[in-house]
Structures are given as structure tokens and as C-alpha cells.
Scaffold this motif. Structure first.
Motif, PDB file in Angstrom:
ATOM      1  N   ARG A   1      10.684  -2.480   1.087  1.00  0.00           N
ATOM      2  CA  ARG A   1       9.566  -2.261   0.160  1.00  0.00           C
ATOM      3  C   ARG A   1       8.282  -2.876   0.722  1.00  0.00           C
ATOM      4  N   GLY A   2       8.400  -4.060   1.292  1.00  0.00           N
ATOM      5  CA  GLY A   2       7.238  -4.701   1.905  1.00  0.00           C
ATOM      6  C   GLY A   2       6.704  -3.897   3.077  1.00  0.00           C
ATOM      7  N   GLN A   3       7.612  -3.409   3.919  1.00  0.00           N
ATOM      8  CA  GLN A   3       7.198  -2.590   5.053  1.00  0.00           C
ATOM      9  C   GLN A   3       6.544  -1.296   4.576  1.00  0.00           C
ATOM     10  N   ASN A   4       7.111  -0.712   3.541  1.00  0.00           N
ATOM     11  CA  ASN A   4       6.571   0.524   2.989  1.00  0.00           C
ATOM     12  C   ASN A   4       5.151   0.302   2.462  1.00  0.00           C
ATOM     13  N   ALA A   5       4.941  -0.787   1.756  1.00  0.00           N
ATOM     14  CA  ALA A   5       3.610  -1.094   1.221  1.00  0.00           C
ATOM     15  C   ALA A   5       2.617  -1.305   2.361  1.00  0.00           C
ATOM     16  N   GLU A   6       3.046  -2.017   3.391  1.00  0.00           N
ATOM     17  CA  GLU A   6       2.169  -2.275   4.540  1.00  0.00           C
ATOM     18  C   GLU A   6       1.823  -0.977   5.262  1.00  0.00           C
ATOM     19  N   LEU A   7       2.821  -0.120   5.472  1.00  0.00           N
ATOM     20  CA  LEU A   7       2.579   1.150   6.152  1.00  0.00           C
ATOM     21  C   LEU A   7       1.697   2.072   5.309  1.00  0.00           C
ATOM     22  N   SER A   8       1.883   2.043   4.002  1.00  0.00           N
ATOM     23  CA  SER A   8       1.026   2.848   3.116  1.00  0.00           C
ATOM     24  C   SER A   8      -0.415   2.387   3.215  1.00  0.00           C
ATOM     25  N   SER A   9      -0.602   1.091   3.268  1.00  0.00           N
ATOM     26  CA  SER A   9      -1.949   0.540   3.397  1.00  0.00           C
ATOM     27  C   SER A   9      -2.567   0.950   4.736  1.00  0.00           C
ATOM     28  N   GLN A  10      -1.798   0.854   5.790  1.00  0.00           N
ATOM     29  CA  GLN A  10      -2.290   1.248   7.114  1.00  0.00           C
ATOM     30  C   GLN A  10      -2.630   2.736   7.151  1.00  0.00           C
ATOM     31  N   LEU A  11      -1.777   3.549   6.516  1.00  0.00           N
ATOM     32  CA  LEU A  11      -2.018   4.987   6.472  1.00  0.00           C
ATOM     33  C   LEU A  11      -3.315   5.292   5.738  1.00  0.00           C
ATOM     34  N   LYS A  12      -3.535   4.626   4.623  1.00  0.00           N
ATOM     35  CA  LYS A  12      -4.765   4.832   3.860  1.00  0.00           C
ATOM     36  C   LYS A  12      -5.982   4.452   4.701  1.00  0.00           C
ATOM     37  N   GLN A  13      -5.885   3.339   5.415  1.00  0.00           N
ATOM     38  CA  GLN A  13      -6.980   2.897   6.276  1.00  0.00           C
ATOM     39  C   GLN A  13      -7.237   3.913   7.382  1.00  0.00           C
ATOM     40  N   LYS A  14      -6.187   4.432   7.994  1.00  0.00           N
ATOM     41  CA  LYS A  14      -6.342   5.413   9.070  1.00  0.00           C
ATOM     42  C   LYS A  14      -6.961   6.702   8.530  1.00  0.00           C
ATOM     43  N   GLU A  15      -6.564   7.106   7.335  1.00  0.00           N
ATOM     44  CA  GLU A  15      -7.145   8.304   6.732  1.00  0.00           C
ATOM     45  C   GLU A  15      -8.639   8.107   6.480  1.00  0.00           C
ATOM     46  N   GLN A  16      -9.023   6.907   6.048  1.00  0.00           N
ATOM     47  CA  GLN A  16     -10.443   6.613   5.849  1.00  0.00           C
ATOM     48  C   GLN A  16     -11.194   6.650   7.179  1.00  0.00           C
ATOM     49  N   GLU A  17     -10.576   6.121   8.215  1.00  0.00           N
ATOM     50  CA  GLU A  17     -11.209   6.141   9.538  1.00  0.00           C
ATOM     51  C   GLU A  17     -11.389   7.575  10.028  1.00  0.00           C
ATOM     52  N   ILE A  18     -10.387   8.408   9.791  1.00  0.00           N
ATOM     53  CA  ILE A  18     -10.473   9.819  10.193  1.00  0.00           C
ATOM     54  C   ILE A  18     -11.619  10.504   9.458  1.00  0.00           C
ATOM     55  N   GLU A  19     -11.717  10.256   8.162  1.00  0.00           N
ATOM     56  CA  GLU A  19     -12.820  10.836   7.388  1.00  0.00           C
ATOM     57  C   GLU A  19     -14.161  10.353   7.923  1.00  0.00           C
ATOM     58  N   HIS A  20     -14.228   9.090   8.268  1.00  0.00           N
ATOM     59  CA  HIS A  20     -15.460   8.528   8.820  1.00  0.00           C
ATOM     60  C   HIS A  20     -15.827   9.223  10.131  1.00  0.00           C
ATOM     61  N   PHE A  21     -14.845   9.412  11.006  1.00  0.00           N
ATOM     62  CA  PHE A  21     -15.116  10.081  12.273  1.00  0.00           C
ATOM     63  C   PHE A  21     -15.511  11.543  12.055  1.00  0.00           C
ATOM     64  N   LYS A  22     -14.888  12.192  11.073  1.00  0.00           N
ATOM     65  CA  LYS A  22     -15.274  13.573  10.758  1.00  0.00           C
ATOM     66  C   LYS A  22     -16.737  13.617  10.336  1.00  0.00           C
ATOM     67  N   ASN A  23     -17.137  12.643   9.530  1.00  0.00           N
ATOM     68  CA  ASN A  23     -18.531  12.593   9.106  1.00  0.00           C
ATOM     69  C   ASN A  23     -19.458  12.346  10.287  1.00  0.00           C
ATOM     70  N   GLN A  24     -19.030  11.493  11.209  1.00  0.00           N
ATOM     71  CA  GLN A  24     -19.837  11.245  12.410  1.00  0.00           C
ATOM     72  C   GLN A  24     -20.018  12.542  13.204  1.00  0.00           C
ATOM     73  N   ILE A  25     -18.951  13.298  13.333  1.00  0.00           N
ATOM     74  CA  ILE A  25     -19.013  14.558  14.075  1.00  0.00           C
ATOM     75  C   ILE A  25     -19.943  15.535  13.369  1.00  0.00           C
ATOM     76  N   LYS A  26     -19.842  15.620  12.042  1.00  0.00           N
ATOM     77  CA  LYS A  26     -20.714  16.517  11.288  1.00  0.00           C
ATOM     78  C   LYS A  26     -22.178  16.130  11.477  1.00  0.00           C
ATOM     79  N   ILE A  27     -22.465  14.846  11.391  1.00  0.00           N
ATOM     80  CA  ILE A  27     -23.842  14.388  11.566  1.00  0.00           C
ATOM     81  C   ILE A  27     -24.328  14.698  12.979  1.00  0.00           C
TER      82      ILE A  27
END
Length: 94
Positions: free
Chosen positions: A31-57
Motif C-alpha cells: 500500500r505504501g509503495q502504491n501510494a508513492e508510485l501514484s504520487s510519482q505518476l501524478k507528478q510525471k503527468e504534470q511534468e508532461i503537461e508542462h512540457f506540452k505547454n512549452q511546446i505549444k508556446i
């Protein structure tokens, strides 16, 4: 005879209890590993969105029809803003 059966049942109950404890501990770790991986996944998804925005700009700047000096200046300005935003995001992530 009954005494032997009771001893076998008690021994079996102890084994089951022991396995249950081990399974519960493994469950907590997972459960702890799952929570940590979920958090990392959310962070990576935010980073991807950020990079997409950089590309659009960057695409907007590249496609803007003005003289090259203005375009370069605008691109540099936007890149500067993006770097500042990256620093703020990194600061907020800490």
C-alpha cells in the motif's frame, strides 16, 4: 486421540495466524509503495503537461509572422518565463 487432534488444530491455527501477520505486513508495504508510485505518476503527468505547454508556446512563437528580431526576442522572453515557472514548480514540489 482427541488431545492429538486438538494439538494439530492449535498448531495449524498458529501457522495460519503467523501467515496472516506476514500477509498483513506485506499488504501495508505494498500500500505504501502504491501510494508513492501514484504520487510519482501524478507528478510525471504534470511534468508532461508542462512540457506540452512549452511546446505549444514555442510553436506559437515559431509560427508568429513578424520580423526575425522580434520573434527571437519573444522566444527568449517566453523561454525565460518558462524557466522561472520551472523553478517555481520545483520549489513548490519540495
Amino acid at each position: 486421540m482427541i488431545h492429538d487432534e486438538l494439538q494439530k488444530l492449535e498448531k495449524l491455527a498458529r501457522k495460519i495466524h503467523s501467515k496472516l501477520q506476514v500477509t498483513q505486513e506485506e499488504n501495508e508495504v505494498l500500500r505504501g509503495q502504491n501510494a508513492e508510485l501514484s504520487s510519482q505518476l501524478k507528478q510525471k503527468e504534470q511534468e508532461i503537461e508542462h512540457f506540452k505547454n512549452q511546446i505549444k508556446i514555442s510553436n506559437i512563437v515559431d509560427n508568429r509572422r513578424t520580423n526575425p528580431e522580434d520573434s527571437t526576442e519573444m522566444k527568449d522572453l517566453i523561454d525565460k518565463y518558462i524557466k522561472e515557472i520551472d523553478l517555481l514548480i520545483a520549489h513548490l514540489s519540495d
